[in-house]
Design an enzyme around this catalytic site. Structure first.
Site, PDB file in Angstrom:
ATOM      1  N   GLU A  57     -93.843  63.313 -29.346  1.00 51.79           N
ATOM      2  CA  GLU A  57     -93.158  64.240 -28.438  1.00 51.79           C
ATOM      3  C   GLU A  57     -91.642  64.143 -28.544  1.00 51.79           C
ATOM      4  OE1 GLU A  57     -93.173  60.444 -26.060  1.00 51.79           O
ATOM      5  OE2 GLU A  57     -94.402  61.376 -27.616  1.00 51.79           O
ATOM      6  N   CYS A 104     -97.352  55.090 -28.464  1.00 49.81           N
ATOM      7  CA  CYS A 104     -96.500  53.912 -28.278  1.00 49.81           C
ATOM      8  C   CYS A 104     -97.291  52.777 -27.612  1.00 49.81           C
ATOM      9  CB  CYS A 104     -95.242  54.292 -27.504  1.00 49.81           C
ATOM     10  SG  CYS A 104     -93.932  53.038 -27.599  1.00 49.81           S
ATOM     11  N   HIS A 138     -93.305  58.150 -31.278  1.00 53.56           N
ATOM     12  CA  HIS A 138     -93.421  59.163 -30.238  1.00 53.56           C
ATOM     13  C   HIS A 138     -93.447  60.566 -30.852  1.00 53.56           C
ATOM     14  CE1 HIS A 138     -92.731  56.717 -26.563  1.00 53.56           C
ATOM     15  NE2 HIS A 138     -92.087  55.920 -27.407  1.00 53.56           N
TER      16      HIS A 138
END
Length: 210
Positions: free
Chosen positions: A185, A79, A183
């Site tokens: 994750e 990001c 992202h």
């Protein structure tokens, strides 16, 4: 071990939790010495470009991150961590980024009924092969949260794009340097596969005893 770089402006817990989930040894580091003791690193980031660069300088990590990448160790920016690799951003005129790559970080244009910031799931269009995307299908969906996006000067580093009113360079790769605007994750099974792929890149790059 993979370092999760803590310079005071990162989404550390979600990244660490995802790495733990896939069984990847990791640790939060906030100084040069600790960083260079690791085999690979993740540069996360949330908030503004200027605040992030200020925090990196105050922590003494600006030059350390550049040197780490130049040493050949793998690094993944996430990001804002992608945006910081470039020279600057429209978000913070006059503030210099790490300057490792050339390109413009510009604001997603308002209008067309699109909400800013861009928050949600978008599909990826692969531009070139990347070890980060090994085993991931074209048009896989990943999660974005951002108001600014990359327009890379060197089109050869762009590994994927997405559409949100404009064409967004969603990820880049150059040698040992990787970065995603989205992202991993927070992107479910697809994102976890990307993190596993990055861990494999780190393992392959690590010096092994004969």
């Amino acid at each position: 071990m993979i370092a999760v770089i803590d310079y005071g402006a990162g989404n550390l817990q979600s990244v660490c939790k995802a790495l733990h989930y896939i069984g990847c040894e990791n640790g939060v580091v906030n100084d040069r010495q600790s960083l260079f003791q690791t085999d690979g690193a993740i540069l996360p980031g949330v908030g503004s470009f200027a605040d992030a660069m200020y925090c990196m300088e105050q922590a003494g990590l600006k030059e350390a991150v550049v040197e780490y990448i130049q040493s050949g160790k793998p690094l993944l920016g996430i990001c804002l961590g992608l945006q910081l690799l470039f020279e600057g951003s429209e978000e913070s005129p006059g503030v210099k980024g790490l300057g490792l790559l050339k390109g413009n970080i510009v604001r997603i244009p308002a209008g067309k009924g699109l909400k800013i910031p861009h928050m949600g799931w978008n599909s990826l269009r692969f531009c070139k092969q990347s070890p980060l995307f090994q085993g991931i299908d074209e048009q896989a969906y990943v999660y974005f949260v951002h108001s600014y996006y990359l327009k890379a000067q060197d089109r050869g580093i762009v590994t994927s794009q997405t559409e949100y009113g404009v064409t967004i360079d969603a990820s880049i790769g150059q040698g040992n340097l990787f970065a995603t605007q989205f992202h991993p994750e927070k992107s479910g099974a697809v994102g976890l596969r990307m993190l596993r792929n990055f861990a494999a890149i780190v393992d392959q790059n690590r010096p092994h005893a004969d």
